[in-house]
Design an enzyme around this catalytic site. Structure first.
Site, mmCIF file in Angstrom:
data_model
loop_
_atom_site.group_PDB
_atom_site.id
_atom_site.type_symbol
_atom_site.label_atom_id
_atom_site.label_comp_id
_atom_site.label_asym_id
_atom_site.label_seq_id
_atom_site.Cartn_x
_atom_site.Cartn_y
_atom_site.Cartn_z
ATOM 1 N N THR A 1 0.832 -1.205 0.000
ATOM 2 C CA THR A 1 0.000 0.000 0.000
ATOM 3 C C THR A 1 0.864 1.253 0.000
ATOM 4 O OG1 THR A 1 -1.793 1.151 1.136
ATOM 5 C CG2 THR A 1 -0.192 0.028 2.533
ATOM 6 N N ARG A 2 0.283 2.361 -0.483
ATOM 7 C CA ARG A 2 0.937 3.669 -0.338
ATOM 8 C C ARG A 2 -0.067 4.650 0.241
ATOM 9 N NH1 ARG A 2 0.353 3.747 -6.489
ATOM 10 N NH2 ARG A 2 -0.977 5.532 -6.970
ATOM 11 N N HIS B 1 -8.338 2.359 3.917
ATOM 12 C CA HIS B 1 -9.789 2.492 3.795
ATOM 13 C C HIS B 1 -10.389 1.249 4.461
ATOM 14 C CE1 HIS B 1 -9.970 5.362 0.121
ATOM 15 N NE2 HIS B 1 -8.887 5.572 0.829
ATOM 16 N N HIS C 1 -10.058 -1.683 2.271
ATOM 17 C CA HIS C 1 -8.751 -2.369 2.291
ATOM 18 C C HIS C 1 -8.690 -3.347 3.464
ATOM 19 C CE1 HIS C 1 -6.728 1.371 0.244
ATOM 20 N NE2 HIS C 1 -7.435 0.643 -0.605
ATOM 21 N N ARG D 1 -6.942 -4.037 -8.268
ATOM 22 C CA ARG D 1 -7.197 -3.379 -9.546
ATOM 23 C C ARG D 1 -6.199 -2.214 -9.700
ATOM 24 N NH1 ARG D 1 -10.464 0.565 -11.157
ATOM 25 N NH2 ARG D 1 -11.659 0.315 -13.091
#
Length: 378
Positions: free
Chosen positions: A188-189, A193, A196, A282
């Site tokens: 992740t960056r 959320h 997530h 995605r």
């Protein structure tokens, strides 16, 4: 060390030594390059033992593999100007200093060579459009590359953000200690959320644990700053994860935004950490509309030999009609029933001091972001 999955190339590289650097010609490198040197030394970039030499570099650009055929998609290189390249070649052994002037490694210069920037950009990013941050970076590089093995001699001092930096030896030991045999990596960056979090939890329903591994390092303007990402994950793990199911560790490297090629790079690094699976979402590592949303999933067909298994997920969201977090494969309802927010809209709300819906961000995560004076990269 956990033996559940072999490092890429079969063995974990270790380039940590106690060599004496006194009297060596020295070159100062950027913080991002210094991170890459440390990643080489610790085996995060196994099987690389240094910066790419010409033959390997050209294979990576044209074939997405090293000269020996081993999968490798992102060139790890040291760029310098012509006169520095000449001095480094003459010196043979060069002390690499970080941006604070600390001598961190000795480079054994094997090769200095020029390279075609347009061909490099096309090979890695699939485009030569300078509005792509990776292409812009490539075009601004110095004209010479210096290849050779490194010996790592001194780590930078511990900081608040570095305390989560783990080596593959440490992660493998931690997974073994936790009793995990199947470990799913989450790249992740961004702060988490809730979608997530649900994606991670769905992944570990049938596996032992999740290794949340945010990228710490140079990012594009408008991305979240490193401290915010780490603090948000601390909050999420504390409040919403059962004991011994989630491990947080930071990966210190620059985001390349190379889409499919970077998805393979991300998978290789997580295999080196000891993860058995990696979530590929995605438009993984994409930027703008440069890549097909599923290109980063499709590219794994070209690398069937990787031991780490990709786990492909469509985008998760909360559906007010289904009353659950779901995805397009499972939910028949239209956009009006979905709790979703664009990155731009989210930034706008945060700039205005507003909390997004709790179906998008956990209140504890929102609070971390809203309490931070400058949560975004300028």
């Amino acid at each position: 060390m956990s033996d559940s999955i072999k490092p890429h190339g079969g063995k974990l590289v270790n380039r940590i030594t106690k060599s004496d650097p006194s009297g060596l010609y020295s070159v100062q490198i950027s913080e991002d390059l210094a991170n890459d040197v440390e990643n080489i030394a610790d085996g995060i970039f196994s099987p690389l033992e240094g910066f790419l030499e010409k033959k390997d570099f050209e294979h990576v650009i044209s074939k997405g593999r090293l000269a020996n055929g081993l999968a490798w998609t992102i060139p790890i290189v040291l760029d310098v100007d012509e006169s520095t390249a000449a001095k480094m070649k003459k010196a043979g052994k060069v002390l690499l200093q970080n941006h604070q002037g600390l001598g961190i490694a000795i480079l054994h210069v094997k090769d200095t060579f020029t390279f075609d920037k347009e061909k490099t950009a096309k090979g890695v990013y699939g485009t030569t459009d300078s509005s792509h941050p990776g292409v812009a970076k490539t075009m601004s590089m110095q004209d010479y590359l210096v290849g050779g093995k490194i010996d790592y001699i001194a780590r930078p001092e511990e900081t608040e953000i570095r305390k989560y930096r783990l080596t593959p030896l440490q992660t493998r030991e931690a997974f073994a200690k936790a009793g995990w045999r199947t470990i799913v990596a989450f790249q992740t960056r961004n702060p988490p959320h809730v979608a997530h979090e649900m994606l991670q939890k769905t992944s570990i329903t049938t596996r032992d644990g999740v290794f949340v591994n945010p990228v710490i390092g140079k990012k594009k303007s408008g991305d979240f700053v490193d401290e915010v990402i780490v603090k948000c994950y601390e909050a999420m793990i504390t409040h919403y994860y059962p004991e011994n199911r989630c491990k947080l560790g930071t990966l210190h490297t620059e985001m390349k935004y190379a889409g499919p090629k970077e998805a393979i790079h991300h998978a290789i690094m997580r295999q080196n950490y000891g993860c058995t699976h990696i979530i590929i979402g995605r438009d993984h590592a994409g930027v703008g509309t440069f890549y097909d949303p599923f290109a980063a999933q499709k590219i794994f067909e070209d690398y069937p030999e990787l031991e780490i298994t990709p786990v492909f997920f469509p985008a998760f969201f909360y559906c007010r009609k289904c009353l659950t977090y779901t995805n397009p494969k499972a939910c028949p309802h239209g956009d009006d029933a979905k709790e979703q927010i664009s990155g731009t809209k989210l930034r706008q709300m945060i700039d205005e001091g507003k909390s997004p819906s709790e179906f998008i961000l956990r209140p504890e995560v929102s609070k971390v972001i809203l309490d931070y004076p400058h949560p975004f990269v300028d």
